[in-house]
Design an enzyme around this catalytic site. Structure first.
Site, PDB file in Angstrom:
ATOM      1  CB  SER A  36       0.578 -10.517  -7.710  1.00  0.00           C
ATOM      2  OG  SER A  36      -0.207  -9.544  -7.090  1.00  0.00           O
ATOM      3  N   GLY A  37       2.165  -9.665  -4.823  1.00  0.00           N
ATOM      4  CA  GLY A  37       2.116  -9.769  -3.366  1.00  0.00           C
ATOM      5  C   GLY A  37       3.449 -10.154  -2.744  1.00  0.00           C
TER       6      GLY A  37
ATOM      7  CB  THR B 255       5.197  -1.950  -4.654  1.00  0.00           C
ATOM      8  OG1 THR B 255       4.810  -2.498  -5.902  1.00  0.00           O
ATOM      9  CG2 THR B 255       4.964  -0.467  -4.663  1.00  0.00           C
TER      10      THR B 255
ATOM     11  CG  ASN C 230      -0.794  -6.705  -3.061  1.00  0.00           C
ATOM     12  OD1 ASN C 230      -1.191  -6.126  -2.048  1.00  0.00           O
ATOM     13  ND2 ASN C 230       0.305  -6.332  -3.698  1.00  0.00           N
TER      14      ASN C 230
ATOM     15  CB  SER D 215      -2.356  -5.672  -6.726  1.00  0.00           C
ATOM     16  OG  SER D 215      -1.605  -6.239  -7.755  1.00  0.00           O
ATOM     17  CB  SER D 216       1.745  -2.065  -8.759  1.00  0.00           C
ATOM     18  OG  SER D 216       2.309  -1.868  -7.502  1.00  0.00           O
TER      19      SER D 216
ATOM     20  N   GLY E 255       6.295 -10.198 -11.937  1.00  0.00           N
ATOM     21  CA  GLY E 255       7.044 -11.395 -12.297  1.00  0.00           C
ATOM     22  C   GLY E 255       6.198 -12.289 -13.194  1.00  0.00           C
TER      23      GLY E 255
ATOM     24  CD  GLU F 114       0.661 -11.412 -13.701  1.00  0.00           C
ATOM     25  OE1 GLU F 114      -0.158 -11.386 -14.624  1.00  0.00           O
ATOM     26  OE2 GLU F 114       0.714 -10.548 -12.805  1.00  0.00           O
TER      27      GLU F 114
HETATM   28  N1  LIG Z   1       9.081  -5.894   3.918  1.00  0.00           N
HETATM   29  C1  LIG Z   1       7.809  -5.848   4.249  1.00  0.00           C
HETATM   30  N2  LIG Z   1       7.450  -5.635   5.540  1.00  0.00           N
HETATM   31  C2  LIG Z   1       6.160  -5.610   5.902  1.00  0.00           C
HETATM   32  N3  LIG Z   1       5.124  -5.798   5.058  1.00  0.00           N
HETATM   33  C3  LIG Z   1       5.412  -6.011   3.768  1.00  0.00           C
HETATM   34  C4  LIG Z   1       6.770  -6.046   3.291  1.00  0.00           C
HETATM   35  N4  LIG Z   1       6.736  -6.291   1.962  1.00  0.00           N
HETATM   36  C5  LIG Z   1       5.436  -6.364   1.630  1.00  0.00           C
HETATM   37  N5  LIG Z   1       4.638  -6.206   2.696  1.00  0.00           N
HETATM   38  C6  LIG Z   1       3.152  -6.265   2.738  1.00  0.00           C
HETATM   39  O1  LIG Z   1       2.703  -6.999   1.635  1.00  0.00           O
HETATM   40  C7  LIG Z   1       1.833  -6.224   0.810  1.00  0.00           C
HETATM   41  C8  LIG Z   1       2.099  -6.548  -0.638  1.00  0.00           C
HETATM   42  O2  LIG Z   1       3.382  -6.081  -0.997  1.00  0.00           O
HETATM   43  P1  LIG Z   1       3.660  -5.321  -2.374  1.00  0.00           P
HETATM   44  O3  LIG Z   1       2.506  -4.474  -2.733  1.00  0.00           O
HETATM   45  O4  LIG Z   1       4.991  -4.700  -2.268  1.00  0.00           O
HETATM   46  O5  LIG Z   1       3.694  -6.586  -3.368  1.00  0.00           O
HETATM   47  P2  LIG Z   1       4.031  -6.574  -4.931  1.00  0.00           P
HETATM   48  O6  LIG Z   1       4.999  -7.666  -5.146  1.00  0.00           O
HETATM   49  O7  LIG Z   1       4.449  -5.223  -5.358  1.00  0.00           O
HETATM   50  O8  LIG Z   1       2.633  -6.994  -5.530  1.00  0.00           O
HETATM   51  P3  LIG Z   1       1.923  -6.583  -6.924  1.00  0.00           P
HETATM   52  O9  LIG Z   1       2.714  -7.202  -8.009  1.00  0.00           O
HETATM   53  O10 LIG Z   1       0.558  -7.169  -6.775  1.00  0.00           O
HETATM   54  O11 LIG Z   1       1.893  -5.097  -6.958  1.00  0.00           O
HETATM   55  C9  LIG Z   1       2.137  -4.782   1.181  1.00  0.00           C
HETATM   56  O12 LIG Z   1       1.000  -3.979   1.016  1.00  0.00           O
HETATM   57  C10 LIG Z   1       2.529  -4.889   2.644  1.00  0.00           C
HETATM   58  O13 LIG Z   1       1.362  -4.920   3.454  1.00  0.00           O
END
Ligand SMILES: Nc1ncnc2c1ncn2[C@@H]1O[C@H](COP(=O)(O)OP(=O)(O)OP(=O)(O)O)[C@@H](O)[C@H]1O
Length: 627
Positions: free
Chosen positions: A153-154, A158, A200, A203-204, A432, A434
């Protein structure tokens, strides 16, 4: 490893540190850190790795390192990250490190144009290069392609998924606004399916598989989103520093006074389903996000009525959560609504277009159908105790919200329709592996999914590639990997797999989490992958009884699952009285949310008890049929 040459040895915080070997034992090495001369320590031989000649030189592809091991890979990725090169390849796999800030010009239109049609490796590593490779492979092989985005997560799953979608629709779109709609659908999905968590703040809380469809000329014609396992427990409960789904706070913060009045809305702290968690986050702008969400809704074609339908149901869920019960004190042992909840019940009934009297009865009683004797099929109303009524209220809130989320996804899919398509590129954005202090049914499903993805990876990358090397007589040393089929069987095997044992438990007249946990242990007594919580390395898990959980040794590590509420979480069915109440709503929108949800009447009468819809097996079928 040669004498005097730097090596990577374990470090408690950084993972690895540079040092030199000063003595060699039977299984251990004595290491002197480069930056702490004279302070030697012992390290197991298997944890010490050769370092590159120049430890400050980084490579775009980890495969180009002279020594590829855990330590050199980490060092390479770290060196690159420090220079804002967040992407690194391992052949055609892309590692991305979340920079947590916008790197100048990394994703702009110029970057999109640069990567178009370029082979992997000709330009610096980038998520656009992966998207373009998928496109070119689809075109050349005339086969649909999929990109798996995985990480904790984070990690940035996404965001990177969105970059892939934007790249494909911008570069290979048909120039119609359908391309824009595919990208604009995200804010709507995120409003209803994302929440602030400790890791996050966006977070999705669901997995998704997004397909971009192409016609025979390989131009984008439409898209389709499938979703998996929305985290329903969050609707009624959040930990102190987490929040419920964004939409609840956005609606309270951003709706016009008129809408707030119609929906009887107040500040978030007046709702039970919101006030247990964090009400605000300094990084989240609920009002601004509400306005941005409304713009996105408009762009994908939602009119004011549709918008209000969504908001009305969201508000209905909030009011439902505020209904309280108390014992009647009568001999029947049932409960009634607290007097002060009368108004809330009226609001809730009004928003969901239900008869207030029916809602009251459905929340405080349960309908049973007799199955035997002379009065076969007679309806009996069983009064509920306060705790049972609380559970019924929460089950209804979860059912209504998750149906609403299904509707949002369905509605989003209507925004980019296509009649036929030749191929698609799918992007799987799913949590991924957990492992928390407390792991429940959600972690169990996610880790099972990751076990399957790991198997796919083993087969696709390790097995098939090595077979190819052998066929071509390349004489490359064999890479050994652990086959995880036994772990997958433990979860999904017919009858004896954990998922089927759980389904079996749900079908019992009086299912219990304890009985389920014991059944899992008794069916897999000597299974290498399964053991009882008291065998855990952590005290917190050792305190659990055998009937309170189990440990599974996954490919990525052992996880202790606490089985409390597994039975409840595995059942998507509502009590019959609540289900029929909702499907008889006077409002078409609400009614349709519950359409097709009433299980076959005959089977229910036969069972004579609450219907059962297995969440675990639904997840199993949906994830792996698609990908
Ligand atoms: N390539 C990037 N450039 C800038 N900021 C980023 C980038 N990737 C992620 N972030 C920042 O990190 C935050 C978390 O990323 P994201 O929501 O894609 O994580 P995730 O892996 O999908 O998490 P979860 O599993 O909790 O949904 C985003 O809201 C954004 O602020």
């Amino acid at each position: 490893m040669e004498d005097g040459k730097p090596v990577w040895a374990p470090h408690p915080v950084d993972g690895f540190q540079l040092g030199t070997i000063v003595d060699i034992g039977a299984d251990t090495l004595t290491i002197e850190p480069l930056n702490q001369k004279g302070r030697t320590f012992l390290a197991s031989m298997s944890q010490v790795f050769p370092a590159e000649e120049d430890v400050n030189k980084h490579m775009e592809d980890n495969c180009s390192l002279m020594y590829l091991n855990e330590a050199t890979l980490l060092n390479n990725v770290r060196l690159r990250y420090n220079k804002d090169h967040i992407y690194t390849y391992v052949a055609n796999i892309l590692i991305a490190v979340n920079p947590y800030y916008d790197i100048h010009k990394l994703y702009g239109l110029d970057a999109i144009k640069t990567y178009q049609g370029k082979s992997l490796g000709t330009l610096p590593p980038h998520v656009y290069a992966i998207a373009d490779k998928a496109y070119r492979d689809m075109k050349v092989l005339k086969m649909s392609q999929s990109i798996i985005v995985s990480g904790e997560s984070g990690a940035g799953k996404t965001e990177n998924t969105k970059f892939v979608l934007r790249y494909l629709t911008t570069t290979y779109g048909s120039g119609q606004d359908i391309d824009e709609r595919i990208v604009e659908a995200n804010p709507l999905l995120e409003a209803f399916g994302n929440a602030k968590t400790v890791r996050n703040n966006n977070s999705s809380r669901f997995g998704k598989f997004v397909e971009i469809h192409f016609n025979e000329k390989n131009a984008v014609v439409g898209g389709f989103v499938s979703h998996y396992l929305l985290e329903k427990s969050r609707i009624c409960m959040q930990s102190n520093d987490e929040r419920n789904y964004h939409i609840f706070y956005r609606l309270c913060a951003g709706a016009s006074e008129d809408i707030k009045k119609r929906l009887h809305l107040d500040s978030p702290d007046s709702f039970r389903h919101l006030k247990a968690g964090a009400l605000k986050d300094p990084l989240l702008d609920d009002m601004g996000d509400f306005n941005r969400m409304c713009v996105a809704m408009k762009k994908i074609g939602l009119d004011d009525t549709e918008k209000l339908d969504l908001f009305r149901v969201v508000a209905g869920v909030l009011h439902l959560g505020n209904i309280d019960f108390e014992e009647t004190g009568s001999s029947s042992g049932g409960c009634i609504l607290k007097t002060q909840s009368g108004q809330t019940l009226e609001y809730c009934a009004d928003l969901l277009a239900l008869d207030p009297g029916d809602l009251r009865v459905s929340l405080t009683t349960r309908i049973m159908l007799t199955t035997a004797g002379g009065a076969k099929g007679t309806v009996i109303k069983v009064p509920l105790k306060v705790e049972q009524a609380n559970n019924a209220r929460d089950a209804l809130a979860k059912a209504v919200y998750s149906r609403l989320f299904d509707h949002v996804v369905k509605r989003v899919n209507q925004c980019f329709p296509f009649e036929t398509s030749s191929n698609f590129i799918g992007v799987l954005d799913i949590a991924g592996f957990e492992y928390f202090e407390h792991n429940s049914f959600e972690q169990f499903c996610i880790n099972y999914c990751n076990e399957k993805l790991q198997q796919f990876f083993n087969e696709r990358i390790l097995k098939e590639e090595q077979e190819l090397y052998q066929r071509e007589g390349l004489g490359v040393n064999e890479v050994h990997y652990v086959d995880n089929q036994d772990c997958i069987d433990l979860v999904e095997a017919k009858l004896v797999g954990v998922l089927d044992i759980l389904d079996e438990e749900n079908r019992l007249p009086q299912p219990s989490d304890q009985h389920f946990a014991l059944a899992v242990h008794s069916k897999h007594k000597d299974h290498f992958r399964l053991t009882v919580p008291r065998k855990s390395k952590l005290t917190i898990h050792r305190n659990l009884r055998d009937d309170e959980g189990f440990i599974i040794r996954h490919f990525a590590g052992a996880v202790c699952y606490e089985t409390i509420r597994f039975v409840e979480k595995n059942n998507d069915a509502l009590h019959m009285s609540l289900e029929s109440l909702m499907s008889e709503s006077k409002d078409r929108f609400v009614r349709e949310l519950f359409e097709n949800s009433i299980p076959n009447k005959d089977s229910k009468q036969k069972a004579g008890k609450l219907g059962f819809i297995s969440v675990g097996n639904k997840f199993k079928v949906r994830v792996f049929v698609k990908v």
